[in-house]
Design an enzyme around this catalytic site. Structure first.
Site, PDB file in Angstrom:
ATOM      1  N   GLU A  94      -7.972   2.433   0.312  1.00  0.00           N
ATOM      2  CA  GLU A  94      -8.193   1.450  -0.766  1.00  0.00           C
ATOM      3  C   GLU A  94      -8.733   0.120  -0.247  1.00  0.00           C
ATOM      4  O   GLU A  94      -9.420  -0.595  -0.972  1.00  0.00           O
ATOM      5  CB  GLU A  94      -6.881   1.213  -1.536  1.00  0.00           C
ATOM      6  CG  GLU A  94      -5.909   0.194  -0.916  1.00  0.00           C
ATOM      7  CD  GLU A  94      -5.401   0.581   0.474  1.00  0.00           C
ATOM      8  OE1 GLU A  94      -5.427   1.774   0.798  1.00  0.00           O
ATOM      9  OE2 GLU A  94      -5.005  -0.322   1.246  1.00  0.00           O
ATOM     10  N   LYS A 148       1.503   7.888   0.617  1.00  0.00           N
ATOM     11  CA  LYS A 148       1.881   7.857   2.038  1.00  0.00           C
ATOM     12  C   LYS A 148       3.254   8.501   2.240  1.00  0.00           C
ATOM     13  O   LYS A 148       4.063   8.539   1.314  1.00  0.00           O
ATOM     14  CB  LYS A 148       1.973   6.389   2.515  1.00  0.00           C
ATOM     15  CG  LYS A 148       0.655   5.693   2.731  1.00  0.00           C
ATOM     16  CD  LYS A 148       0.897   4.300   3.309  1.00  0.00           C
ATOM     17  CE  LYS A 148      -0.398   3.532   3.498  1.00  0.00           C
ATOM     18  NZ  LYS A 148      -1.281   4.075   4.529  1.00  0.00           N
ATOM     19  N   ASP A 160       0.848  -1.195   0.000  1.00  0.00           N
ATOM     20  CA  ASP A 160       0.000   0.000   0.000  1.00  0.00           C
ATOM     21  C   ASP A 160       0.885   1.247   0.000  1.00  0.00           C
ATOM     22  O   ASP A 160       1.332   1.697   1.052  1.00  0.00           O
ATOM     23  CB  ASP A 160      -0.923  -0.022   1.232  1.00  0.00           C
ATOM     24  CG  ASP A 160      -1.899   1.153   1.244  1.00  0.00           C
ATOM     25  OD1 ASP A 160      -1.979   1.869   0.221  1.00  0.00           O
ATOM     26  OD2 ASP A 160      -2.582   1.328   2.278  1.00  0.00           O
ATOM     27  N   ARG A 194     -11.024  -0.612   1.982  1.00  0.00           N
ATOM     28  CA  ARG A 194     -12.494  -0.672   2.043  1.00  0.00           C
ATOM     29  C   ARG A 194     -13.099  -0.803   0.644  1.00  0.00           C
ATOM     30  O   ARG A 194     -14.184  -1.344   0.479  1.00  0.00           O
ATOM     31  CB  ARG A 194     -13.030   0.547   2.799  1.00  0.00           C
ATOM     32  CG  ARG A 194     -12.779   1.853   2.136  1.00  0.00           C
ATOM     33  CD  ARG A 194     -12.964   3.047   3.066  1.00  0.00           C
ATOM     34  NE  ARG A 194     -11.870   3.191   4.026  1.00  0.00           N
ATOM     35  CZ  ARG A 194     -11.826   4.140   4.968  1.00  0.00           C
ATOM     36  NH1 ARG A 194     -12.807   5.012   5.081  1.00  0.00           N
ATOM     37  NH2 ARG A 194     -10.797   4.214   5.798  1.00  0.00           N
TER      38      ARG A 194
HETATM   39  N1  BES Z   1      -3.346   0.072   5.150  1.00  0.00           N
HETATM   40  C1  BES Z   1      -3.793   1.300   5.683  1.00  0.00           C
HETATM   41  C2  BES Z   1      -4.156   1.227   7.162  1.00  0.00           C
HETATM   42  C3  BES Z   1      -3.086   0.966   8.173  1.00  0.00           C
HETATM   43  C4  BES Z   1      -2.068   1.869   8.384  1.00  0.00           C
HETATM   44  C5  BES Z   1      -3.189  -0.143   8.965  1.00  0.00           C
HETATM   45  C6  BES Z   1      -1.134   1.624   9.354  1.00  0.00           C
HETATM   46  C7  BES Z   1      -2.267  -0.402   9.950  1.00  0.00           C
HETATM   47  C8  BES Z   1      -1.226   0.491  10.139  1.00  0.00           C
HETATM   48  C9  BES Z   1      -5.032   1.795   4.962  1.00  0.00           C
HETATM   49  O1  BES Z   1      -5.154   1.440   3.639  1.00  0.00           O
HETATM   50  C10 BES Z   1      -4.993   3.296   5.039  1.00  0.00           C
HETATM   51  O2  BES Z   1      -4.071   3.860   4.546  1.00  0.00           O
HETATM   52  N2  BES Z   1      -5.992   3.871   5.675  1.00  0.00           N
HETATM   53  C11 BES Z   1      -6.042   5.281   5.869  1.00  0.00           C
HETATM   54  C12 BES Z   1      -7.464   5.742   5.570  1.00  0.00           C
HETATM   55  C13 BES Z   1      -7.626   7.221   5.424  1.00  0.00           C
HETATM   56  C14 BES Z   1      -6.939   7.708   4.165  1.00  0.00           C
HETATM   57  C15 BES Z   1      -9.105   7.524   5.363  1.00  0.00           C
HETATM   58  C16 BES Z   1      -5.686   5.572   7.323  1.00  0.00           C
HETATM   59  O3  BES Z   1      -6.016   4.779   8.195  1.00  0.00           O
HETATM   60  O4  BES Z   1      -5.040   6.597   7.546  1.00  0.00           O
HETATM   61 ZN    ZN Z   2      -4.208  -0.324   3.067  1.00  0.00          ZN
HETATM   62 ZN    ZN Z   3      -4.157   2.762   2.295  1.00  0.00          ZN
END
Ligand code: BES
Ligand code: ZN
Ligand code: ZN
Length: 472
Positions: A322, A250, A243, A324
């Site tokens: 992504e 990120k 990701d 969800r």
């Molecule tokens: N894979 C990440 C979530 C994640 C990050 C899980 C760090 C465990 C540790 C996910 O795809 C993500 O980036 N989610 C974002 C959502 C936001 C953009 C609404 C998040 O949690 O910041």
């Molecule tokens: Zn993710």
């Molecule tokens: Zn993500």
């Protein structure tokens, strides 16, 4: 079942028989003074001189007349958990040990001690030879413990850790598909994969949109096992093999661990292996949307609007939300069959880690009975989960001006809840559903749980399924 050709094997650190194992006394601290008195003078002096009584050590090997280890004593605080003695084998010399005071424990406690012993000695050895000491200290499984369950839980945990620890250059969508095929073949389950443009033809637009920018095409892995006369249980796992965040990229820090973003997929494969090994009386389906959230000229963009498999339109507020999206299409497909129970596992949000920390997966569930039972089992298994609410009051945060729903609310407050509410839009309300938002990673080593990829909640989920589908 422990058969010769089975993929489920007792870990090398546990044995079923031994000629003259070294006695291991596992004593609650208040049992120690009495035990000490019963030892010979030389041992008493050695124990006193060594610091065990002062509490600076928790275990001590006692030499015999020839200087070899004659017996070992280890102290624990209260009721033993699977982890309390899990660091012991790493610190003991090679040899086979046997718990000398078995009668002080229930068979469940003995089983947990064996499991902790095995889980703590895991090493990820795909790219680097393990240190020589590994697997040197072995434990004789006490008679009467369920060795088939220990083997199944340990083997599934090792599988989950290996899959998560393998970096994305070897565990991209292709690698994850191969791992799923290997499991399906070994378990005599059937497997089907829809990949690339076929995802559009077969109407999985969100899985395709998230994964289309990657060199390895996106796909939906679909495993089936079990007798059609039984009730259907469907497991869905987030398989984002890496990701980057997509175009809403990120930070370097945020991206560093993102090989683990297929942790949900790893969990459902491990759980499937346990279900099949125990031959639970259910009809199993495992759905894994396997993608890499990459950046390229054809990547999906913030503000794109995509019609989901379910028929509703989704505005992309952030390409980093992504998980969800890929789950939405998979959950829609899962619900079309009206399963008796639907479970999804996903490393879905950073917000769940802010709320509960790294060790406690968040459980969201539309069925109170299932949630309570799962919560209870999770404590019994020392594999905790914590329930969080599907709080409808936050649903307006997902509203979009231009589409039916937005995937990423601005602000991020209650992010684990809003992510779960997004998934809920794709769930048929009649289908009992549990969603588990997990870290799938130990940021630091703890007894029994080495740093790196980790199974979280998998044994608890298995217990729930065993309660519900273990008997005809
Ligand atoms: N894979 C990440 C979530 C994640 C990050 C899980 C760090 C465990 C540790 C996910 O795809 C993500 O980036 N989610 C974002 C959502 C936001 C953009 C609404 C998040 O949690 O910041
Ligand atoms: Zn993710
Ligand atoms: Zn993500």
């Amino acid at each position: 079942m422990l058969t010769k050709n089975s993929i489920i094997k007792l870990p090398g650190t546990l044995v079923l028989q031994a000629r003259s194992p070294i006695p291991l006394y596992l004593l609650e601290k208040n049992q120690y003074p009495k035990w000490h008195k019963a030892q010979n003078k030389a041992a008493q002096n050695w124990l006193r001189a060594s610091g065990l009584e002062a509490g600076s050590k928790s275990f001590l090997a006692i030499p015999g007349a020839n200087g070899a280890i004659d017996r070992v004593v280890a102290l624990y605080e209260k009721k033993p958990t699977p982890w309390q003695l899990a660091d012991l084998p790493k610190n003991l010399a090679g040899g086979v040990y046997a718990i000398a005071n078995e009668k002080d424990f229930t068979s469940r406690q003995l089983q947990d001690l064996c499991l902790g012993w095995a889980l703590g000695q895991y090493q990820f050895s795909r790219y680097k030879k393990p240190s020589q000491a590994v697997n040197a200290a072995k434990l004789l499984c006490p008679s009467g413990v369920d060795t088939a369950h220990i083997a199944s839980a340990a083997s599934a945990t090792f599988l989950v850790r290996d899959l998560i620890n393998t970096p994305a250059n070897d565990m991209g969508p292709d690698g994850l598909e191969q791992a799923a095929r290997k499991l399906a073949d070994a378990c005599k389950a059937s497997i089907k994969v829809i990949a690339g443009n076929d995802l559009l033809k077969k109407n999985y637009p969100l899985i395709h949109a998230v994964g289309r920018a990657a060199a390895e095409p996106p796909r939906l892995i679909d495993i089936e096992w079990g007798n059609p006369k039984y009730k259907r249980v469907t497991l869905v796992g987030k398989g984002v093999c890496f990701d980057t965040g997509g175009l809403d990229i990120k930070s370097a820090d945020g991206m560093l661990l993102m090989k683990k973003d297929m942790g949900g997929a790893a969990h459902v494969l491990g759980l499937a292996q346990m279900i099949i090994a125990a031959r639970l009386k259910l009809r199993l389906r495992v759905l894994i949307p396997a993608v890499e959230n990459s950046i390229s000229s054809n990547a999906f963009r913030p503000s794109d609007i995509i019609r989901a498999r379910k028929g509703i339109t989704v505005e992309i507020g952030n390409t980093d939300a992504e998980g969800r999206l890929v789950l939405a299409d998979a959950l829609t497909e899962a619900c079309a069959q009206n399963p008796d129970l639907l479970i999804d596992c996903a490393t879905l949000t950073g917000a769940a880690r802010v709320a509960l920390g790294t060790d406690l997966p968040a459980l969201f569930c539309n069925d109170d009975k299932i949630a309570e039972e799962l919560q209870k089992e999770s404590i019994i298994c020392a594999d905790p989960l914590w329930r969080m609410p599907l709080w409808e009051g936050y649903r307006p945060m997902l509203d979009s001006k231009a589409a039916d729903i937005n995937n990423a609310p601005a602000g991020g407050y209650g992010g684990a809840i809003t992510a779960a509410l997004f998934l809920k839009e794709f769930i048929d309300p009649k289908v009992p559903w549990a969603h588990i938002d997990m870290m799938a990673w130990n940021i630091a080593a703890k007894p029994g749980r080495p740093q790196g990829g980790e199974a979280m909640g998998m044994r608890a989920l298995f217990s729930l399924l065993q309660n519900r589908y273990g008997h005809a």
